[in-house]
Scaffold this motif. Structure first.
Motif, mmCIF file in Angstrom:
data_model
loop_
_atom_site.group_PDB
_atom_site.id
_atom_site.type_symbol
_atom_site.label_atom_id
_atom_site.label_comp_id
_atom_site.label_asym_id
_atom_site.label_seq_id
_atom_site.Cartn_x
_atom_site.Cartn_y
_atom_site.Cartn_z
ATOM 1 N N ASP A 14 -8.984 73.568 83.774
ATOM 2 C CA ASP A 14 -8.185 72.674 82.925
ATOM 3 C C ASP A 14 -8.173 73.102 81.451
ATOM 4 N N GLY A 15 -8.777 74.253 81.130
ATOM 5 C CA GLY A 15 -8.761 74.778 79.774
ATOM 6 C C GLY A 15 -9.994 74.454 78.952
ATOM 7 N N ARG A 16 -10.852 73.614 79.480
ATOM 8 C CA ARG A 16 -12.080 73.223 78.803
ATOM 9 C C ARG A 16 -13.091 74.368 78.823
ATOM 10 N N VAL A 17 -13.948 74.412 77.804
ATOM 11 C CA VAL A 17 -15.043 75.384 77.742
ATOM 12 C C VAL A 17 -16.325 74.605 77.472
ATOM 13 N N GLU A 18 -17.354 74.867 78.263
ATOM 14 C CA GLU A 18 -18.635 74.208 78.072
ATOM 15 C C GLU A 18 -19.650 75.252 77.630
ATOM 16 N N ILE A 19 -20.294 75.016 76.501
ATOM 17 C CA ILE A 19 -21.342 75.908 76.005
ATOM 18 C C ILE A 19 -22.670 75.359 76.506
#
Length: 76
Positions: A14-19
């Motif tokens: 969905d385009g999200r990025v989790e660090i």
């Protein structure tokens, strides 16, 4: 100053990025911020970029802060 380590990131459909830092989610980026983050990771030192984006990096004042009167009464 030691080099940051222990960071990774995950991209979602969905385009999200989790660090992630040491197995725990440190930040979730969406939209334009996620795109800017991915560009910064590709252009520079990935560990330093992730540390800066999460705020989890050393500022260089730790030794000075240790001797501040506010830190003298508690545990060290």
């Amino acid at each position: 100053m030691p080099r940051p380590e222990g960071f990774s990131y995950r991209r979602f459909d969905d385009g999200r990025v989790e660090i992630v830092h040491r197995g725990r989610a440190a930040a979730t980026l969406r939209g334009d911020r996620a795109a800017k983050f991915l560009a910064a990771v590709e252009a520079g030192d990935a560990q330093m970029v992730m540390a800066r984006w999460t705020g989890a990096y050393k500022f260089g004042n730790e030794r000075t802060a240790r001797s501040h009167p506010r830190h003298q009464g508690g545990r060290r």
